[in-house]
Write a protein that holds these residues in place. Structure first.
Motif, PDB file in Angstrom:
ATOM      1  N   UNK A  93      -0.614  -0.566  -0.146  1.00  0.00           N
ATOM      2  CA  UNK A  93       0.665  -1.290  -0.057  1.00  0.00           C
ATOM      3  C   UNK A  93       0.656  -2.255   1.126  1.00  0.00           C
ATOM      4  N   UNK A  94       1.424  -3.327   0.988  1.00  0.00           N
ATOM      5  CA  UNK A  94       1.616  -4.284   2.070  1.00  0.00           C
ATOM      6  C   UNK A  94       2.993  -4.070   2.654  1.00  0.00           C
ATOM      7  N   UNK A  95       3.067  -3.933   3.970  1.00  0.00           N
ATOM      8  CA  UNK A  95       4.338  -3.768   4.669  1.00  0.00           C
ATOM      9  C   UNK A  95       4.711  -5.115   5.281  1.00  0.00           C
ATOM     10  N   UNK A  96       5.711  -5.810   4.713  1.00  0.00           N
ATOM     11  CA  UNK A  96       6.085  -7.128   5.236  1.00  0.00           C
ATOM     12  C   UNK A  96       6.592  -7.077   6.680  1.00  0.00           C
ATOM     13  N   UNK A  97       7.185  -5.970   7.085  1.00  0.00           N
ATOM     14  CA  UNK A  97       7.717  -5.860   8.440  1.00  0.00           C
ATOM     15  C   UNK A  97       6.595  -5.907   9.477  1.00  0.00           C
ATOM     16  N   UNK A  98       5.511  -5.175   9.223  1.00  0.00           N
ATOM     17  CA  UNK A  98       4.397  -5.156  10.183  1.00  0.00           C
ATOM     18  C   UNK A  98       3.336  -6.193   9.838  1.00  0.00           C
ATOM     19  N   UNK A  99       3.372  -6.704   8.600  1.00  0.00           N
ATOM     20  CA  UNK A  99       2.378  -7.674   8.163  1.00  0.00           C
ATOM     21  C   UNK A  99       1.011  -7.044   7.938  1.00  0.00           C
ATOM     22  N   UNK A 100       0.982  -5.737   7.630  1.00  0.00           N
ATOM     23  CA  UNK A 100      -0.287  -5.036   7.453  1.00  0.00           C
ATOM     24  C   UNK A 100      -0.312  -4.258   6.146  1.00  0.00           C
ATOM     25  N   UNK A 101      -1.531  -4.029   5.669  1.00  0.00           N
ATOM     26  CA  UNK A 101      -1.776  -3.197   4.503  1.00  0.00           C
ATOM     27  C   UNK A 101      -1.958  -1.767   4.970  1.00  0.00           C
ATOM     28  N   UNK A 102      -1.550  -0.810   4.137  1.00  0.00           N
ATOM     29  CA  UNK A 102      -1.780   0.589   4.476  1.00  0.00           C
ATOM     30  C   UNK A 102      -2.130   1.365   3.221  1.00  0.00           C
ATOM     31  N   UNK A 125     -14.450  -6.164  15.202  1.00  0.00           N
ATOM     32  CA  UNK A 125     -13.030  -6.242  14.853  1.00  0.00           C
ATOM     33  C   UNK A 125     -12.730  -5.270  13.713  1.00  0.00           C
ATOM     34  N   UNK A 126     -12.689  -3.991  14.037  1.00  0.00           N
ATOM     35  CA  UNK A 126     -12.510  -2.924  13.049  1.00  0.00           C
ATOM     36  C   UNK A 126     -11.175  -3.044  12.307  1.00  0.00           C
ATOM     37  N   UNK A 127     -10.105  -3.394  13.007  1.00  0.00           N
ATOM     38  CA  UNK A 127      -8.774  -3.484  12.384  1.00  0.00           C
ATOM     39  C   UNK A 127      -8.732  -4.597  11.332  1.00  0.00           C
ATOM     40  N   UNK A 128      -9.271  -5.753  11.671  1.00  0.00           N
ATOM     41  CA  UNK A 128      -9.294  -6.871  10.718  1.00  0.00           C
ATOM     42  C   UNK A 128     -10.151  -6.520   9.499  1.00  0.00           C
ATOM     43  N   UNK A 129     -11.265  -5.845   9.727  1.00  0.00           N
ATOM     44  CA  UNK A 129     -12.136  -5.418   8.641  1.00  0.00           C
ATOM     45  C   UNK A 129     -11.393  -4.474   7.700  1.00  0.00           C
ATOM     46  N   UNK A 130     -10.711  -3.486   8.274  1.00  0.00           N
ATOM     47  CA  UNK A 130      -9.984  -2.516   7.457  1.00  0.00           C
ATOM     48  C   UNK A 130      -8.870  -3.192   6.655  1.00  0.00           C
ATOM     49  N   UNK A 131      -8.173  -4.149   7.252  1.00  0.00           N
ATOM     50  CA  UNK A 131      -7.125  -4.866   6.539  1.00  0.00           C
ATOM     51  C   UNK A 131      -7.708  -5.689   5.386  1.00  0.00           C
ATOM     52  N   UNK A 132      -8.854  -6.303   5.609  1.00  0.00           N
ATOM     53  CA  UNK A 132      -9.510  -7.082   4.544  1.00  0.00           C
ATOM     54  C   UNK A 132      -9.929  -6.174   3.393  1.00  0.00           C
ATOM     55  N   UNK A 133     -10.429  -4.988   3.717  1.00  0.00           N
ATOM     56  CA  UNK A 133     -10.844  -4.034   2.682  1.00  0.00           C
ATOM     57  C   UNK A 133      -9.633  -3.582   1.868  1.00  0.00           C
ATOM     58  N   UNK A 134      -8.541  -3.227   2.535  1.00  0.00           N
ATOM     59  CA  UNK A 134      -7.336  -2.782   1.819  1.00  0.00           C
ATOM     60  C   UNK A 134      -6.767  -3.895   0.943  1.00  0.00           C
ATOM     61  N   UNK A 135      -6.762  -5.113   1.456  1.00  0.00           N
ATOM     62  CA  UNK A 135      -6.251  -6.250   0.670  1.00  0.00           C
ATOM     63  C   UNK A 135      -7.128  -6.479  -0.566  1.00  0.00           C
ATOM     64  N   UNK A 136      -8.443  -6.367  -0.407  1.00  0.00           N
ATOM     65  CA  UNK A 136      -9.352  -6.530  -1.537  1.00  0.00           C
ATOM     66  C   UNK A 136      -9.123  -5.438  -2.577  1.00  0.00           C
TER      67      UNK A 136
END
Length: 170
Positions: A41-50, A82-93
């Motif tokens: 899911x994408x959380x618009x408030x934090x701008x991150x995928x989880x 940049x582990x956080x950016x990598x994880x976000x890219x994986x979740x978005x994919x």
């Protein structure tokens, strides 16, 4: 409010579909709600995928060593730096393609190692070429060749540095 809206959509798609409608039409109406439950899911408030389930978490995939073995130092360095950016890219994919974490990681690693080849392969897959499993475990032969090559290159770099620094190039 969002839950009520989702329940309303599911109820409408399930119970109010005309009896004479085609199966394809019914499937098309229910597919979006099914896809929503199965992806990060994408959380618009934090701008991150989880992740929404354990199979989507970082522990479900492979570690940085897996990236190093599959795609080499460039992808490994980008992942570790940049582990956080990598994880976000994986979740978005995962959310976009509806794939497993390992497959998404493999695609991100391949993209970081060589974006042009990765994009070419994706376009070829859309044309009907067989899909490449970027997240697959390396075969024994490939692993052995990678290790031999790594030892050779490391030895060569050490020798060149030794000759240049210690002996002064003489």
């Amino acid at each position: 409010l969002v839950t009520l809206s989702l329940v309303s959509q599911i109820t409408t798609a399930t119970f109010l579909t005309p009896l004479n409608s085609s199966p394809a039409k019914t499937t098309a109406q229910t597919t979006p709600t099914t896809a929503l439950r199965m992806a990060p899911r994408f959380d618009p408030a934090s701008g991150k995928w989880f992740p929404t389930k354990p199979s989507e978490e970082s522990s479900a995939g492979y570690g940085p060593l897996g990236t190093l073995l599959r795609e080499g130092p460039p992808a490994f360095i980008k992942r570790v730096s940049n582990e956080e950016e990598y994880d976000q890219a994986v979740l978005k994919f995962m959310a976009g393609d509806g794939c497993t974490r390992r497959e998404a990681q493999g695609n991100m690693d391949a993209y970081m190692a060589n974006p042009n080849d990765w994009a070419f392969q994706r376009n070829e897959e859309k044309k009907g070429v067989s899909k490449r499993d970027w997240g697959a475990e390396p075969e024994g032969k490939d692993l052995a060749l990678t290790l031999i090559w790594a030892v050779f290159i490391t030895g060569l770099i050490i020798r060149v540095l030794y000759e240049g620094v210690v002996t002064g190039g003489d």
